[in-house]
Design an enzyme around this catalytic site. Structure first.
Site, PDB file in Angstrom:
ATOM      1  N   CYS A   1       7.269 -11.269  -7.283  1.00 15.93           N
ATOM      2  CA  CYS A   1       8.213 -10.465  -8.258  1.00 15.93           C
ATOM      3  C   CYS A   1       7.456 -10.298  -9.348  1.00 15.93           C
ATOM      4  O   CYS A   1       6.200 -10.711  -9.878  1.00 15.93           O
ATOM      5  CB  CYS A   1       9.220 -11.541  -8.601  1.00 15.93           C
ATOM      6  SG  CYS A   1      10.269 -12.155  -7.471  1.00 15.93           S
TER       7      CYS A   1
ATOM      8  N   ARG B   1       3.325  -4.136  -6.888  1.00 15.11           N
ATOM      9  CA  ARG B   1       3.275  -5.525  -6.094  1.00 15.11           C
ATOM     10  C   ARG B   1       4.332  -5.383  -5.136  1.00 15.11           C
ATOM     11  O   ARG B   1       4.748  -6.288  -4.215  1.00 15.11           O
ATOM     12  CB  ARG B   1       3.821  -6.579  -7.232  1.00 15.11           C
ATOM     13  CG  ARG B   1       3.096  -6.741  -8.319  1.00 15.11           C
ATOM     14  CD  ARG B   1       3.434  -7.530  -9.454  1.00 15.11           C
ATOM     15  NE  ARG B   1       3.618  -8.900  -9.387  1.00 15.11           N
ATOM     16  CZ  ARG B   1       2.675  -9.801  -9.668  1.00 15.11           C
ATOM     17  NH1 ARG B   1       1.779  -9.317 -10.166  1.00 15.11           N
ATOM     18  NH2 ARG B   1       2.862 -11.364  -9.508  1.00 15.11           N
TER      19      ARG B   1
ATOM     20  N   TRP C   1      11.604  -9.592  -5.426  1.00 15.37           N
ATOM     21  CA  TRP C   1      10.849  -9.382  -4.164  1.00 15.37           C
ATOM     22  C   TRP C   1      11.439 -10.600  -3.398  1.00 15.37           C
ATOM     23  O   TRP C   1      11.422 -11.889  -3.517  1.00 15.37           O
ATOM     24  CB  TRP C   1       9.484  -9.552  -3.898  1.00 15.37           C
ATOM     25  CG  TRP C   1       8.992  -9.781  -2.382  1.00 15.37           C
ATOM     26  CD1 TRP C   1       8.515 -10.937  -1.672  1.00 15.37           C
ATOM     27  CD2 TRP C   1       8.570  -8.970  -1.508  1.00 15.37           C
ATOM     28  NE1 TRP C   1       8.068 -10.731  -0.406  1.00 15.37           N
ATOM     29  CE2 TRP C   1       8.190  -9.584  -0.150  1.00 15.37           C
ATOM     30  CE3 TRP C   1       8.742  -7.535  -1.633  1.00 15.37           C
ATOM     31  CZ2 TRP C   1       7.785  -8.716   0.848  1.00 15.37           C
ATOM     32  CZ3 TRP C   1       8.442  -6.668  -0.576  1.00 15.37           C
ATOM     33  CH2 TRP C   1       7.999  -7.321   0.636  1.00 15.37           C
TER      34      TRP C   1
ATOM     35  N   ASN D   1       9.617 -16.030 -10.715  1.00  8.94           N
ATOM     36  CA  ASN D   1       8.823 -15.774  -9.488  1.00  8.94           C
ATOM     37  C   ASN D   1       8.382 -16.830  -9.003  1.00  8.94           C
ATOM     38  O   ASN D   1       7.929 -17.852  -9.627  1.00  8.94           O
ATOM     39  CB  ASN D   1       7.666 -14.725 -10.051  1.00  8.94           C
ATOM     40  CG  ASN D   1       6.620 -14.579  -8.828  1.00  8.94           C
ATOM     41  OD1 ASN D   1       6.983 -14.653  -7.601  1.00  8.94           O
ATOM     42  ND2 ASN D   1       5.338 -14.616  -9.218  1.00  8.94           N
ATOM     43  N   GLY D   2       8.575 -16.784  -7.806  1.00  7.84           N
ATOM     44  CA  GLY D   2       8.113 -18.039  -6.980  1.00  7.84           C
ATOM     45  C   GLY D   2       9.468 -18.912  -6.196  1.00  7.84           C
ATOM     46  O   GLY D   2      10.321 -17.989  -5.761  1.00  7.84           O
TER      47      GLY D   2
ATOM     48  N   GLU E   1      -7.816  -9.976  17.046  1.00  4.72           N
ATOM     49  CA  GLU E   1      -7.483  -9.619  15.772  1.00  4.72           C
ATOM     50  C   GLU E   1      -8.730  -9.091  14.940  1.00  4.72           C
ATOM     51  O   GLU E   1      -8.711  -8.324  14.335  1.00  4.72           O
ATOM     52  CB  GLU E   1      -6.745 -10.926  15.040  1.00  4.72           C
ATOM     53  CG  GLU E   1      -6.551 -10.642  13.492  1.00  4.72           C
ATOM     54  CD  GLU E   1      -5.586  -9.591  13.215  1.00  4.72           C
ATOM     55  OE1 GLU E   1      -5.150  -8.960  14.377  1.00  4.72           O
ATOM     56  OE2 GLU E   1      -5.436  -9.125  12.030  1.00  4.72           O
TER      57      GLU E   1
ATOM     58  N   LYS F   1      -9.067  -5.419  13.487  1.00  3.59           N
ATOM     59  CA  LYS F   1      -9.234  -5.073  11.952  1.00  3.59           C
ATOM     60  C   LYS F   1     -10.512  -4.182  11.956  1.00  3.59           C
ATOM     61  O   LYS F   1     -10.497  -3.235  10.972  1.00  3.59           O
ATOM     62  CB  LYS F   1      -9.762  -6.423  11.324  1.00  3.59           C
ATOM     63  CG  LYS F   1      -8.713  -7.405  10.981  1.00  3.59           C
ATOM     64  CD  LYS F   1      -7.784  -6.784   9.468  1.00  3.59           C
ATOM     65  CE  LYS F   1      -6.441  -7.201   9.538  1.00  3.59           C
ATOM     66  NZ  LYS F   1      -5.749  -6.461  10.724  1.00  3.59           N
TER      67      LYS F   1
ATOM     68  N   GLU G   1      -9.256  -0.770  12.649  1.00  8.25           N
ATOM     69  CA  GLU G   1      -8.401  -0.024  11.789  1.00  8.25           C
ATOM     70  C   GLU G   1      -9.197   0.295  10.498  1.00  8.25           C
ATOM     71  O   GLU G   1      -8.961   1.230   9.837  1.00  8.25           O
ATOM     72  CB  GLU G   1      -7.295  -1.231  11.348  1.00  8.25           C
ATOM     73  CG  GLU G   1      -6.459  -1.392  12.386  1.00  8.25           C
ATOM     74  CD  GLU G   1      -5.407  -2.846  11.769  1.00  8.25           C
ATOM     75  OE1 GLU G   1      -4.072  -2.601  12.107  1.00  8.25           O
ATOM     76  OE2 GLU G   1      -5.782  -3.788  11.308  1.00  8.25           O
TER      77      GLU G   1
ATOM     78  N   HIS H   1     -16.410 -10.933  34.323  1.00  5.97           N
ATOM     79  CA  HIS H   1     -15.754 -10.194  35.557  1.00  5.97           C
ATOM     80  C   HIS H   1     -15.566  -8.810  35.006  1.00  5.97           C
ATOM     81  O   HIS H   1     -14.919  -7.875  35.436  1.00  5.97           O
ATOM     82  CB  HIS H   1     -14.420 -10.657  35.438  1.00  5.97           C
ATOM     83  CG  HIS H   1     -14.234 -12.073  35.762  1.00  5.97           C
ATOM     84  ND1 HIS H   1     -14.597 -12.326  37.287  1.00  5.97           N
ATOM     85  CD2 HIS H   1     -13.785 -13.210  35.370  1.00  5.97           C
ATOM     86  CE1 HIS H   1     -14.580 -14.148  37.090  1.00  5.97           C
ATOM     87  NE2 HIS H   1     -14.015 -14.277  36.298  1.00  5.97           N
TER      88      HIS H   1
ATOM     89  N   LYS I   1       1.645   1.591   7.130  1.00 10.30           N
ATOM     90  CA  LYS I   1       2.480   0.082   6.763  1.00 10.30           C
ATOM     91  C   LYS I   1       3.582  -0.112   7.707  1.00 10.30           C
ATOM     92  O   LYS I   1       3.681  -1.328   8.234  1.00 10.30           O
ATOM     93  CB  LYS I   1       2.526  -0.132   5.606  1.00 10.30           C
ATOM     94  CG  LYS I   1       2.811  -1.485   5.101  1.00 10.30           C
ATOM     95  CD  LYS I   1       1.518  -2.372   5.044  1.00 10.30           C
ATOM     96  CE  LYS I   1       1.610  -3.762   4.620  1.00 10.30           C
ATOM     97  NZ  LYS I   1       0.603  -4.505   5.717  1.00 10.30           N
TER      98      LYS I   1
HETATM   99  C1  G6P Z   1       1.462  -1.165  11.984  1.00 14.97           C
HETATM  100  C2  G6P Z   1       0.430  -1.732  10.906  1.00 14.97           C
HETATM  101  C3  G6P Z   1      -0.280  -2.885  11.659  1.00 14.97           C
HETATM  102  C4  G6P Z   1       0.824  -3.942  11.871  1.00 14.97           C
HETATM  103  C5  G6P Z   1       1.851  -3.145  12.658  1.00 14.97           C
HETATM  104  C6  G6P Z   1       3.193  -4.289  12.913  1.00 14.97           C
HETATM  105  O1  G6P Z   1       0.678  -0.532  13.089  1.00 14.97           O
HETATM  106  O2  G6P Z   1      -0.631  -0.544  10.709  1.00 14.97           O
HETATM  107  O3  G6P Z   1      -0.882  -3.191  10.552  1.00 14.97           O
HETATM  108  O4  G6P Z   1       0.392  -5.226  12.322  1.00 14.97           O
HETATM  109  O5  G6P Z   1       2.326  -2.050  12.220  1.00 14.97           O
HETATM  110  O6  G6P Z   1       3.737  -4.070  11.556  1.00 14.97           O
HETATM  111  P1  G6P Z   1       4.973  -5.322  11.506  1.00 14.97           P
HETATM  112  O7  G6P Z   1       5.401  -4.946   9.874  1.00 14.97           O
HETATM  113  O8  G6P Z   1       6.023  -5.127  12.355  1.00 14.97           O
HETATM  114  O9  G6P Z   1       4.340  -6.786  11.287  1.00 14.97           O
END
Ligand code: G6P
Length: 618
Positions: free
Chosen positions: A2, A27, A75, A101-102, A487, A491, A494, A510, A613
């Site tokens: 927040c 934020r 938030w 906030n918190g 992951e 990253k 991406e 394999h 996002k």
């Molecule tokens: C999009 C983003 C990824 C994210 C995925 C799932 O592809 O670019 O970074 O992991 O969505 O998003 P979510 O909000 O469902 O965790």
């Protein structure tokens, strides 16, 4: 989390506060509100949605002119993002207004006590208890109200993390703040002073800031800023001059939101556990709207998710099956409904989504519910569609994640999955209480260990720059190290737009081993040599295999694991931890590596090309 702004001075408090809230919009938030102290009365307005909603409401019904005020962008954590849950919150008499906030961990107990003493609550938030506690502490005995003293007494009763700011009708031209484990900074102006969650809120008015320490209360008038601890002793605070421009201030001085979010991970992980791990080691998941009988009837779990959240699901499978002995599948949400999965009323679907709006995940959960399966959402965005359409929800408390690629969202999803697994084990009796307590203790130690990893990232950053011109990077792991490898590779794709792949280390022989040639960087996640020693030795063998074929080996291994050294060109050390929890540590260097490499290649780390996002199309 927040956004918080407080003001006392000569200007229009409303203008200063709303402008400050706009500066804190980065934020992320889901509602906004203000309270002004005018003519011995509190005037408030609050609205769900964007600041523009609040502004049009204020334009329609203007508040009286005032020079003392507080404002908040929320938030949501406790209670959905609605007008009534928006801050400020008032006490029964309308004398005190509070923003927060918190998370106040013991709010349920305090709320029950307050209701028992006749207080009427008008929201679902944890925050509101503070307004009513302040009401009791300032109740008229004929003397002037000492709001700061009341705040100190209230804070001593609160557990959890909080920044609080309050104003009281009988304490004019005063705003009082308090903080524990949550940021609050004061701004020193000329005949005016400010309070805010960060300097971005007041940087256009003053660059002279006062950083508050832990467990401190601050009294702000137009002329003074007075800091004490929760017992009223003079508090230590740090005065400094803000050098950042506005854009840097929003990012807390970091070049990218992602770097800030990576550094926020210890706090995000701690917040996600807050209020859920009882002192007795028992788990309390209040937001689970599935009964214990429902959970005892579960005979199959299917985790559905996309992208990074899918990798959290892969980690979940290892933990859930190990602790609960319930078969657990993990499936990409986009594939799930098209294969006609076998679902019954005893199937528990765990839908993981940071945004709560990913269309693939939403469609998969709708399909599951049509087939009578129960759905538990793990989500970071309160009130979003996926939790709304689920039977139960466990929120991760990562706070808003601005960078498109997920970092703190991911670690908190893993923590939430662990909590679900432990809760199921507790309800179904598949683990003894002391076994659960031991895992809980290990989990409690993770934020400090993540901080240790973050403090030793310089060599990883150097490596990211050194390898910026690589054409491909391969990642290897076994067990929970396998999702970590996936992951790490995701990253890099991406952020650095580089070919990267994660493999189960045993699968290498394999096929993928054909990719190994001189100098190809291979990053291996090595499990702990303690506990599952076999697993460790197998990964070390795989390491030897790629090194023998010319790979440049970068090894993530526990402190003290010397067995990897003969086969590693570079060793990245992480603290010792139980194997299942290791992804909370081993993922962090991979995030930093990808960020650094992307930056070295000149890419926008926060907004990678072609990505969004929140992906609201199938
Ligand atoms: C999009 C983003 C990824 C994210 C995925 C799932 O592809 O670019 O970074 O992991 O969505 O998003 P979510 O909000 O469902 O965790």
């Amino acid at each position: 989390m927040c956004g918080i702004v407080g003001y006392v001075g000569g200007q229009s408090a409303l203008d200063v506060v709303v402008e400050g809230l706009r500066r804190l919009e980065y934020r992320g938030y889901d509602s906004a509100g203000v309270a002004l102290l005018a003519d011995g009365k509190l005037a408030t307005d609050k609205k769900a949605g964007k600041l523009a909603n609040l502004e049009s409401s204020l334009a329609e019904s203007p508040l009286p002119a005032a020079t003392t005020g507080i404002g908040h962008t929320r938030w949501a954590t406790h209670g959905g993002p609605t007008d009534r849950n928006a801050h400020p919150h008032l006490d029964c008499t309308g004398s005190v207004a509070v923003i927060h906030n918190g998370i106040i961990e013991n709010f349920a107990l305090l709320r029950a006590e307050l209701e028992g003493r006749g207080h009427q609550m008008s929201s679902d938030t944890d925050t509101e208890v503070v307004a009513h506690l302040l009401e009791e502490e300032t109740r008229g005995n004929g003397e002037a109200v000492d709001l700061a003293d009341a705040m100190r007494r209230v804070c001593r009763r609160l557990e959890g993390s909080f920044t609080l700011v309050a104003t009281h009708v009988d304490a004019p031209e005063l705003v009082v703040g308090a903080r524990r484990n949550s940021p609050l900074v004061a701004g020193r102006g000329n005949g005016e002073n400010f309070l805010a969650s960060d300097v971005a809120a007041f940087i256009t008015h003053t660059r002279e800031a006062v950083e508050l320490g832990q467990d401190q209360v601050v009294e702000v008038t137009a002329k003074s800023i007075t800091v004490t601890d929760f017992d009223g002793n003079p508090g230590e605070s740090r005065e400094y001059h803000v050098e950042w421009d506005l854009s840097a201030a929003e990012k807390g001085g970091y070049d990218y939101f992602m770097l800030k979010e990576i550094d926020e991970q210890p706090q995000a992980v701690a917040d996600t556990m807050l209020g859920r791990l009882g002192a007795d080691g028992r788990l309390h998941l209040d937001e689970m709207r599935l009964s214990d009988d429902d959970l005892r009837a579960v005979d199959k779990i299917i985790v559905i998710a996309c992208g990074t959240a899918f990798h959290a699901g892969l980690v979940a499978k290892y933990a859930i099956e190990h602790w609960t002995r319930i078969p657990c599948e993990v499936e990409l949400a986009s594939e799930f409904r098209y294969r006609d999965p076998v679902l019954t009323r005893s199937t528990l679907i765990v839908a993981i989504s940071q945004s709560g709006e990913t269309m693939d995940t939403l469609m998969a959960l709708r399909h599951a519910r049509e087939q009578q399966a129960r759905v538990l959402a793990i989500c970071n965005t309160n009130g979003s569609t996926i939790p709304r359409e689920s039977d139960a929800v466990l929120y991760t408390h990562a706070g808003p994640e601005v960078a498109v690629a997920s970092t703190k969202g991911y670690l908190t999803q893993i923590v939430a999955c662990f909590l679900v697994g432990l809760y199921l084990a507790q309800v179904r009796g598949t683990k003894f209480g002391d076994e659960i307590r031991a895992v809980v203790d290990d989990l409690r130690g993770m934020p400090a260990k993540i901080s240790d990893v973050l403090a030793s990232m310089d060599p990883v950053r150097a490596l990211g720059r050194e390898l910026r011109d690589a054409t491909s990077v391969l990642f290897l792991g076994r067990h929970v190290g396998y999702p970590t490898a996936l992951e790490g590779a995701l990253k890099l794709k991406e952020l650095a737009y580089m070919h990267a792949e994660g493999f189960a280390a045993g699968e290498l022989k394999h096929g993928p081993i054909a990719l190994i040639e001189d100098g190809v960087p291979v990053i291996a996640v090595v499990p702990s040599p303690r506990g599952r020693g076999v697993l460790h030795d197998k990964v070390v063998s795989n390491l030897q295999e790629v090194r023998a074929r010319g790979a440049r080996t970068i090894v993530i291994a526990e402190e003290g694991d010397t067995a990897v050294e003969p086969y590693a060109d570079t060793v990245i050390r992480i603290p010792q931890s139980p194997t299942l929890l290791q992804p909370l540590l081993s993922t962090v260097p991979l995030q930093v590596f990808a960020c650094e490499m992307a930056d070295a290649r000149g890419h926008d780390v926060d907004q990678p090309r072609n990505l969004a996002k929140s992906v609201t199309v199938e």
